[in-house]
Design a protein around this motif. Structure first.
Motif, PDB file in Angstrom:
ATOM      1  N   LEU A  37       0.849  -1.284   0.108  1.00 30.65           N
ATOM      2  CA  LEU A  37       0.022  -0.063  -0.137  1.00 30.65           C
ATOM      3  C   LEU A  37       0.972   1.265  -0.117  1.00 30.65           C
ATOM      4  CD1 LEU A  37      -2.628   1.171   0.177  1.00 30.65           C
ATOM      5  CD2 LEU A  37      -2.716   0.981   2.712  1.00 30.65           C
ATOM      6  N   VAL A  38       1.692   1.336   0.705  1.00 34.99           N
ATOM      7  CA  VAL A  38       2.650   2.569   0.923  1.00 34.99           C
ATOM      8  C   VAL A  38       3.433   2.624  -0.483  1.00 34.99           C
ATOM      9  CG1 VAL A  38       4.989   3.447   1.792  1.00 34.99           C
ATOM     10  CG2 VAL A  38       3.177   2.185   3.108  1.00 34.99           C
ATOM     11  N   VAL A  39       4.034   1.495  -1.133  1.00 38.59           N
ATOM     12  CA  VAL A  39       4.502   1.857  -2.455  1.00 38.59           C
ATOM     13  C   VAL A  39       3.711   2.252  -3.302  1.00 38.59           C
ATOM     14  CG1 VAL A  39       5.802   0.524  -4.397  1.00 38.59           C
ATOM     15  CG2 VAL A  39       6.189  -0.074  -2.144  1.00 38.59           C
ATOM     16  N   PHE A  40       2.343   1.617  -3.370  1.00 38.23           N
ATOM     17  CA  PHE A  40       1.275   2.240  -4.438  1.00 38.23           C
ATOM     18  C   PHE A  40       0.830   3.602  -4.206  1.00 38.23           C
ATOM     19  CE2 PHE A  40      -3.276   2.812  -4.960  1.00 38.23           C
ATOM     20  CZ  PHE A  40      -3.458   2.682  -6.321  1.00 38.23           C
ATOM     21  N   LEU A  41       0.871   4.040  -2.853  1.00 36.16           N
ATOM     22  CA  LEU A  41       0.279   5.353  -2.600  1.00 36.16           C
ATOM     23  C   LEU A  41       1.469   6.439  -2.961  1.00 36.16           C
ATOM     24  CD1 LEU A  41      -1.315   5.131   1.053  1.00 36.16           C
ATOM     25  CD2 LEU A  41      -2.525   5.530  -1.185  1.00 36.16           C
ATOM     26  N   LEU A  42       2.781   5.902  -2.810  1.00 32.75           N
ATOM     27  CA  LEU A  42       3.887   6.835  -3.331  1.00 32.75           C
ATOM     28  C   LEU A  42       3.841   6.922  -5.050  1.00 32.75           C
ATOM     29  CD1 LEU A  42       6.776   5.622  -0.933  1.00 32.75           C
ATOM     30  CD2 LEU A  42       5.573   7.761  -0.883  1.00 32.75           C
ATOM     31  N   ALA A  43       3.662   5.866  -5.500  1.00 32.77           N
ATOM     32  CA  ALA A  43       3.476   5.932  -6.970  1.00 32.77           C
ATOM     33  C   ALA A  43       2.339   6.843  -7.562  1.00 32.77           C
ATOM     34  CB  ALA A  43       3.482   4.414  -7.576  1.00 32.77           C
ATOM     35  N   PHE A  44       1.136   6.595  -6.882  1.00 33.52           N
ATOM     36  CA  PHE A  44      -0.085   7.266  -7.009  1.00 33.52           C
ATOM     37  C   PHE A  44       0.090   8.714  -6.892  1.00 33.52           C
ATOM     38  CE2 PHE A  44      -4.482   8.691  -6.254  1.00 33.52           C
ATOM     39  CZ  PHE A  44      -5.059   8.449  -7.290  1.00 33.52           C
ATOM     40  N   ALA A  45       0.762   9.159  -5.952  1.00 32.59           N
ATOM     41  CA  ALA A  45       1.060  10.493  -5.346  1.00 32.59           C
ATOM     42  C   ALA A  45       2.121  11.153  -6.425  1.00 32.59           C
ATOM     43  CB  ALA A  45       1.699  10.583  -4.163  1.00 32.59           C
ATOM     44  N   ALA A  46       2.924  10.261  -7.036  1.00 30.85           N
ATOM     45  CA  ALA A  46       3.677  11.018  -7.979  1.00 30.85           C
ATOM     46  C   ALA A  46       3.225  11.176  -9.207  1.00 30.85           C
ATOM     47  CB  ALA A  46       5.077   9.875  -8.098  1.00 30.85           C
ATOM     48  N   GLY A  47       2.224  10.193  -9.656  1.00 28.89           N
ATOM     49  CA  GLY A  47       1.484  10.373 -10.759  1.00 28.89           C
ATOM     50  C   GLY A  47       0.585  11.635 -10.668  1.00 28.89           C
ATOM     51  N   LEU A  48      -0.021  11.900  -9.775  1.00 31.55           N
ATOM     52  CA  LEU A  48      -0.834  12.967  -9.389  1.00 31.55           C
ATOM     53  C   LEU A  48      -0.206  14.062  -9.596  1.00 31.55           C
ATOM     54  CD1 LEU A  48      -3.352  11.898  -6.711  1.00 31.55           C
ATOM     55  CD2 LEU A  48      -3.903  12.274  -9.190  1.00 31.55           C
ATOM     56  N   ALA A  52      -0.829  17.282 -12.260  1.00 31.68           N
ATOM     57  CA  ALA A  52      -0.878  18.550 -11.804  1.00 31.68           C
ATOM     58  C   ALA A  52       0.020  19.489 -12.448  1.00 31.68           C
ATOM     59  CB  ALA A  52      -0.822  18.527 -10.258  1.00 31.68           C
ATOM     60  N   ASN A  53       1.134  19.091 -12.773  1.00 30.12           N
ATOM     61  CA  ASN A  53       2.109  19.926 -13.362  1.00 30.12           C
ATOM     62  C   ASN A  53       1.890  20.001 -14.716  1.00 30.12           C
ATOM     63  OD1 ASN A  53       5.015  21.131 -13.628  1.00 30.12           O
ATOM     64  ND2 ASN A  53       5.268  19.344 -14.958  1.00 30.12           N
ATOM     65  N   VAL A  54       1.400  19.144 -15.421  1.00 31.08           N
ATOM     66  CA  VAL A  54       0.829  19.119 -16.925  1.00 31.08           C
ATOM     67  C   VAL A  54      -0.179  20.081 -17.144  1.00 31.08           C
ATOM     68  CG1 VAL A  54      -0.212  17.848 -18.749  1.00 31.08           C
ATOM     69  CG2 VAL A  54       1.632  16.937 -17.501  1.00 31.08           C
ATOM     70  N   GLY A  61       2.895  29.539 -17.059  1.00 27.84           N
ATOM     71  CA  GLY A  61       3.362  30.076 -18.233  1.00 27.84           C
ATOM     72  C   GLY A  61       2.922  31.382 -18.617  1.00 27.84           C
ATOM     73  N   ALA A  62       1.359  31.444 -18.651  1.00 25.91           N
ATOM     74  CA  ALA A  62       0.915  32.782 -18.837  1.00 25.91           C
ATOM     75  C   ALA A  62       0.983  33.939 -18.015  1.00 25.91           C
ATOM     76  CB  ALA A  62      -0.284  32.351 -19.359  1.00 25.91           C
ATOM     77  N   GLY A  63       1.343  33.680 -16.793  1.00 25.84           N
ATOM     78  CA  GLY A  63       1.538  34.541 -15.493  1.00 25.84           C
ATOM     79  C   GLY A  63       0.276  34.454 -14.642  1.00 25.84           C
ATOM     80  N   ILE A  64       0.401  34.144 -13.601  1.00 20.00           N
ATOM     81  CA  ILE A  64      -0.706  34.057 -12.637  1.00 20.00           C
ATOM     82  C   ILE A  64      -0.928  35.707 -12.040  1.00 20.00           C
ATOM     83  CG2 ILE A  64      -1.702  33.234 -10.490  1.00 20.00           C
ATOM     84  CD1 ILE A  64      -0.242  30.713 -11.082  1.00 20.00           C
ATOM     85  N   VAL A  65      -1.967  36.149 -12.490  1.00 19.88           N
ATOM     86  CA  VAL A  65      -2.447  37.480 -11.955  1.00 19.88           C
ATOM     87  C   VAL A  65      -3.826  37.215 -11.238  1.00 19.88           C
ATOM     88  CG1 VAL A  65      -3.162  39.894 -12.601  1.00 19.88           C
ATOM     89  CG2 VAL A  65      -1.566  38.465 -14.086  1.00 19.88           C
ATOM     90  N   LEU A  66      -3.969  37.798 -10.000  1.00 24.22           N
ATOM     91  CA  LEU A  66      -5.035  38.084  -9.175  1.00 24.22           C
ATOM     92  C   LEU A  66      -6.080  38.911  -9.592  1.00 24.22           C
ATOM     93  CD1 LEU A  66      -3.756  37.674  -5.278  1.00 24.22           C
ATOM     94  CD2 LEU A  66      -4.565  35.769  -6.919  1.00 24.22           C
ATOM     95  N   ASP A  67      -6.406  38.554 -10.785  1.00 23.78           N
ATOM     96  CA  ASP A  67      -7.781  39.350 -11.293  1.00 23.78           C
ATOM     97  C   ASP A  67      -8.828  38.664 -11.033  1.00 23.78           C
ATOM     98  OD1 ASP A  67      -7.236  37.222 -12.698  1.00 23.78           O
ATOM     99  OD2 ASP A  67      -6.945  38.336 -14.671  1.00 23.78           O
ATOM    100  N   ASP A 141       1.741  21.871  -4.226  1.00 27.34           N
ATOM    101  CA  ASP A 141       3.101  21.492  -4.258  1.00 27.34           C
ATOM    102  C   ASP A 141       3.577  22.140  -5.608  1.00 27.34           C
ATOM    103  OD1 ASP A 141       2.931  20.392  -1.756  1.00 27.34           O
ATOM    104  OD2 ASP A 141       2.961  18.070  -2.452  1.00 27.34           O
ATOM    105  N   VAL A 142       2.833  21.690  -6.666  1.00 22.82           N
ATOM    106  CA  VAL A 142       3.376  21.782  -8.038  1.00 22.82           C
ATOM    107  C   VAL A 142       3.352  23.793  -8.131  1.00 22.82           C
ATOM    108  CG1 VAL A 142       2.953  22.278 -10.476  1.00 22.82           C
ATOM    109  CG2 VAL A 142       2.805  20.045  -8.921  1.00 22.82           C
ATOM    110  N   LEU A 143       2.308  24.287  -7.568  1.00 27.40           N
ATOM    111  CA  LEU A 143       2.443  25.869  -7.624  1.00 27.40           C
ATOM    112  C   LEU A 143       3.379  26.340  -6.719  1.00 27.40           C
ATOM    113  CD1 LEU A 143      -1.669  26.359  -7.447  1.00 27.40           C
ATOM    114  CD2 LEU A 143       0.022  27.054  -9.234  1.00 27.40           C
TER     115      LEU A 143
END
Length: 510
Positions: A37-48, A52-54, A61-67, A141-143
């Motif tokens: 379960l630990v191995v699966f959760l680590l792999a699943f978290a890496a995939g998520l 999220a990065n994609v 890239g377009a620039g995050i503006v608080l509009d 985490d990605v942000l």
């Protein structure tokens, strides 16, 4: 060493019980399962995190503006998270009054019930915090990695919102005790929890269907009409969104509101915990009022058994909240079919996989309750009825519920296309039948109160049930499009069932 009965001692006790519960639900008492379960959760978290990065890379890239568009998107997504937290905490708080087997022992001890309530309410809040943070961690985490560490403030905001959700859940539960009484509180609380958990996302999808013509809720959050109607970017409505992005003043305000509300509610309501817990414990022991006897109707054994299963499903105290959300999520597809009736068959093709997958998941839960979740297993085994007749009646009861739930949706599809309705009905039956068969092969007698832990009995059954529902959903949508590719997911679904049967301890003897 903290003295027995102190807050620190009770907190450690609750943490120990929670940890044992998590380990039992995750591993079923087997260490090898824990490692896997630990191995699966680590792999699943890496995939998520990769996913999220994609998804976030173009935005960064377009620039995050608080509009206003950004504030609307963050607030809408955050409100979805918060409604799920509120649903979860309300169910957990209700369980604290009804479903803790150690309450009689604790209430008869010299331990302060005020401290007990404070610790258990805090435990509910911590559980909700951890779950929300885990679900949102890939995006946060990605942000934080790509755009700056100020996004890490979102974790503190989620914790404060979880505390606020717990405080509101306590107030709503106590309000129900005072207005509806302990006998009805559990049922009403489960209905409210289910509606709250699914209400926001269903509402967003309904707006998307009525205004845009599809079920994509994010298209509503990006719609120019909503952005134009939203308040200005300086409005206090956007305070949580600004806190998520790391605004120090906004983070401070949200934290004070969330944690302060929880502390105040616990302090003001902890004295009533013992009174309401005792009232809840007395519900099952209350005398049942005698009702006028109904005339006896002659019925066969299978008819009597089906009626017995339907009554047990209807009376199950926790079944409603655990299946209500699955049923509520069928409302947007039904609305889409209603709105698009007579226009095209495209909407039906979008709805078909959702309906087929939901049928499999709902049938799996109901089948476990009917087949494995038998509180009077010894009584049923020793009854003068053939075991085969009992199993057939249980299966018929489950499929009967599926027919009642999905019948109206199939009727709506039939109004547009009889062929699509026939295909959908066939795969609803196949998906529900597959899930029921898997539960039959892996059946292990357990009490219905263990419904939340049914996946512990066999990970193979849980995974097989999910995979078969997904594969049959894919087969249905491809078959509706008259594509020969439908044979591919159908083959995978059949292979999944074959593997499940081979791995099952009882499948070869059924």
């Amino acid at each position: 060493m903290s003295p027995a009965g102190s807050l620190a001692w009770m907190a450690r006790h609750e943490l120990r019980l929670a940890w044992r519960d998590i380990v039992a639900m995750s591993t079923g008492g087997r260490k090898t399962r824990g490692v896997v379960l630990v191995v699966f959760l680590l792999a699943f978290a890496a995939g998520l995190h990769w996913l999220a990065n994609v998804l976030i890379t173009p935005w960064i890239g377009a620039g995050i503006v608080l509009d206003k568009p950004t504030l609307v998107l963050i607030t809408g997504s955050g409100l979805f998270f918060w409604t799920v937290m509120l649903s979860q905490t309300m169910e957990s708080v209700t369980r604290a009054y009804y479903a803790r087997s150690d309450l009689d022992l604790v209430l008869s001890s010299p331990v302060s019930t005020r401290k007990l309530f404070a610790v258990r309410t805090t435990a509910v809040a911590l559980t909700s915090m951890l779950l929300a943070c885990l679900l949102a961690s890939p995006l946060i985490d990605v942000l934080a990695f790509r755009d700056g560490p100020h996004w890490l403030a979102a974790y503190l905001v989620l914790a404060a919102l979880a505390a606020l959700a717990t405080a509101l859940s306590v107030l709503m539960t106590i309000g129900l005790f005072r207005t509806a009484g302990p006998k009805r509180t559990r049922l009403i609380a489960q209905i409210i929890a289910g509606i709250v958990g699914a209400g926001f996302i269903i509402g967003i999808q309904a707006v998307a269907i009525l205004s845009i013509g599809n079920m994509d809720r994010f298209s509503v959050l990006h719609s120019p009409e909503l952005i134009a109607a939203a308040p200005s970017a300086q409005s206090l409505l956007w305070l949580p969104a600004r806190a998520v992005t790391g605004d120090p003043l906004a983070v401070l305000v949200i934290s004070v509101l969330g944690f302060g509300a929880l502390a105040l509610v616990v302090q003001r309501t902890s004295g009533s915990f013992a009174r309401y817990a005792i009232a809840a414990a007395g519900v099952s022991q209350a005398q049942v009022q005698q009702r006028p006897a109904k005339p006896f109707r002659k019925a066969s054994q299978r008819q009597a058994l089906r009626l017995k299963e339907w009554r047990l499903l209807r009376r199950d105290p926790w079944l409603l909240s655990q299946t209500l959300m699955q049923i509520l999520y069928l409302l947007p597809p039904a609305l889409l079919l209603w709105v698009s009736y007579g226009q095209s068959a495209g909407a039906s093709v979008v709805v078909i996989p959702v309906v087929v997958m939901a049928a499999g998941q709902l049938a799996g839960g109901l089948a476990w309750l009917a087949i494995s979740g038998e509180d009077a297993h010894d009584l049923v085994v020793t009854a003068p009825i053939k075991p085969r007749a009992v199993l057939i009646a249980k299966i018929e009861a489950v499929l009967g519920v599926i027919a009642v739930v999905f019948g109206p949706i199939l009727l709506l599809i039939a109004l547009g296309s009889l062929q699509l309705a026939a295909i959908t009905g066939a795969f609803v039956a196949i998906s529900a039948g597959s899930a029921t068969a898997i539960q039959l092969w892996f059946r292990v007698p357990m009490r219905r109160a263990m419904f939340r832990r049914r996946q512990v009995a066999s990970r193979a059954a849980t995974i097989s049930e999910a995979l078969s529902s997904i594969m049959w959903a894919g087969t249905a949508v491809l078959a509706a499009s008259e594509l020969w590719l439908a044979s591919i997911p159908a083959a995978f679904a059949a292979l999944t069932l074959l593997i499940a049967w081979a791995l099952s301890p009882k499948g070869k003897r059924v």
